[in-house]
Scaffold this active site. Structure first.
Site, mmCIF file in Angstrom:
data_model
loop_
_atom_site.group_PDB
_atom_site.id
_atom_site.type_symbol
_atom_site.label_atom_id
_atom_site.label_comp_id
_atom_site.label_asym_id
_atom_site.label_seq_id
_atom_site.Cartn_x
_atom_site.Cartn_y
_atom_site.Cartn_z
ATOM 1 C CG HIS A 1 33.612 30.568 43.347
ATOM 2 N ND1 HIS A 1 33.055 31.617 44.050
ATOM 3 C CD2 HIS A 1 34.148 31.123 42.224
ATOM 4 C CE1 HIS A 1 33.253 32.747 43.387
ATOM 5 N NE2 HIS A 1 33.906 32.477 42.283
ATOM 6 C CG ASP B 1 36.110 36.163 42.360
ATOM 7 O OD1 ASP B 1 36.522 35.048 42.722
ATOM 8 O OD2 ASP B 1 35.100 36.298 41.648
ATOM 9 C CD GLU C 1 40.612 38.746 35.124
ATOM 10 O OE1 GLU C 1 40.125 39.756 34.574
ATOM 11 O OE2 GLU C 1 39.920 37.775 35.499
ATOM 12 C CG ASP D 1 40.907 38.108 24.611
ATOM 13 O OD1 ASP D 1 40.776 37.079 23.920
ATOM 14 O OD2 ASP D 1 39.960 38.854 24.903
ATOM 15 N N GLY D 2 41.312 35.793 27.157
ATOM 16 C CA GLY D 2 41.125 34.343 27.257
ATOM 17 C C GLY D 2 40.916 33.672 25.915
ATOM 18 C CG ASP E 1 34.723 32.441 37.365
ATOM 19 O OD1 ASP E 1 33.564 32.863 37.208
ATOM 20 O OD2 ASP E 1 35.379 32.615 38.405
ATOM 21 C CB THR F 1 31.811 39.121 32.967
ATOM 22 O OG1 THR F 1 32.329 39.283 31.636
ATOM 23 C CG2 THR F 1 32.897 39.474 33.976
ATOM 24 C CG ASP F 2 26.132 38.162 32.804
ATOM 25 O OD1 ASP F 2 25.363 37.205 32.641
ATOM 26 O OD2 ASP F 2 26.357 38.674 33.924
ATOM 27 N N PRO G 1 33.791 42.801 27.470
ATOM 28 C CG PRO G 1 35.458 43.776 28.769
ATOM 29 C CD PRO G 1 33.991 43.845 28.495
#
Length: 283
Positions: free
Chosen positions: A61, A85, A105, A137-138, A155, A157-158, A162
């Site tokens: 971060h 998070d 998010e 949805d980004g 930031d 996820t892999d 999504p």
């Protein structure tokens, strides 16, 4: 549950002993679990893939937030895509010069669960009046939003499920349209020793939209396989060449107390191994 085995890679991976499962459920988008581990503290995984741990989250971060913000030098409006998070918002909001932070998010349950079970991650960031939360949805957001941002932080996820859309050329094109002049985009880009294709693909998808595309790196123990890379994209190449003295002056002026980031690691992070440079050259 006595242990947790990550499912990101075939034939290789990591496991965590599980002292206690604090929370587990199927959200609208993910299988979400938070558990405790004697060495890494509280651990969150989505769809079988470790996302963050209390022990080492500060590395990821700090490097994804402070490098672009201090390089920019005048970031007033920041966008985070993902980051449920709350730790990325925490680091961004440590900069008093940031006047407004939008966080997009896709899954509200991730944020609500993190607030309860990972309070040290967000550390009150979700209560900061400068933060605007958007549940969307980004990829759709960056292609429709009217706002413009000095820094965009993906930031994600892999690129599985999504998170896959946040590695697409359409997403990067949307980020370009959302960036103010002189702005910079940074994005999580995986472990190059095991996810080399991600670097090549990301570079190829960014280059049509930005004149300066690069990568920088940090070693995060939770993300096994060696160093992790972060994508960097801007139309202002000078942002990567800000003198060390200037970065040090901005860092001191920001009053940041960090555990990984320093002005020296800022510049060193862009010095990549030859095999990583070869992956970018493929693009």
């Amino acid at each position: 549950m006595h242990d947790f085995k990550e499912t990101l890679y075939p034939h290789y991976g990591q496991w965590f002993s599980v002292d206690e499962v604090l929370y587990e459920q199927r959200t609208e988008h993910f299988h979400l679990i938070i558990f405790t581990n004697a060495r890494f503290g509280r651990v969150m995984a989505l769809d079988g893939i470790i996302q963050t741990t209390e022990r080492d989250e500060f590395i990821y971060h700090e490097m994804l937030a402070h490098v672009p913000i201090l390089a920019h030098g005048q970031a007033r409006r920041v966008l985070i895509v993902g980051g449920g998070d709350g730790a990325m918002a925490r680091e961004v909001l440590r900069h008093a010069t940031v006047e407004h932070l939008t966080q997009v998010e896709i899954d509200a349950a991730v944020i609500e669960t993190a607030k309860r079970y990972l309070p040290n991650h967000c550390a009150g960031a979700f209560d900061d009046p400068r933060l605007q939360l958007v549940f969307d949805d980004g990829a759709r957001y960056v292609n429709t939003a009217q706002e413009r941002f000095d820094v965009i932080i993906s930031d994600a996820t892999d690129p599985i499920g999504p998170g896959e859309a946040l590695f697409s050329e359409a997403f990067y094109a949307g980020c370009k349209r959302c960036l103010a002049p002189g702005g910079v985009l940074v994005a999580q880009n995986g472990v190059p020793f095991l996810q080399g294709d991600e670097i090549t693909q990301t570079a190829a998808r960014l280059m049509p939209h930005f004149t300066d595309v690069a990568f920088y790196a940090a070693a995060v123990p939770t993300y096994v396989g060696g160093i992790m890379t972060f994508a960097w994209a801007s139309d202002t190449a000078a942002l990567r060449a800000i003198p060390g003295e200037t970065i040090a002056h901005r860092f001191a002026g920001a009053g940041l107390v960090t555990r990984y980031y320093t002005p020296a690691t800022h510049h060193a992070a862009f010095a990549l191994p030859a095999f990583v440079k070869a992956l970018t050259a493929k693009a």
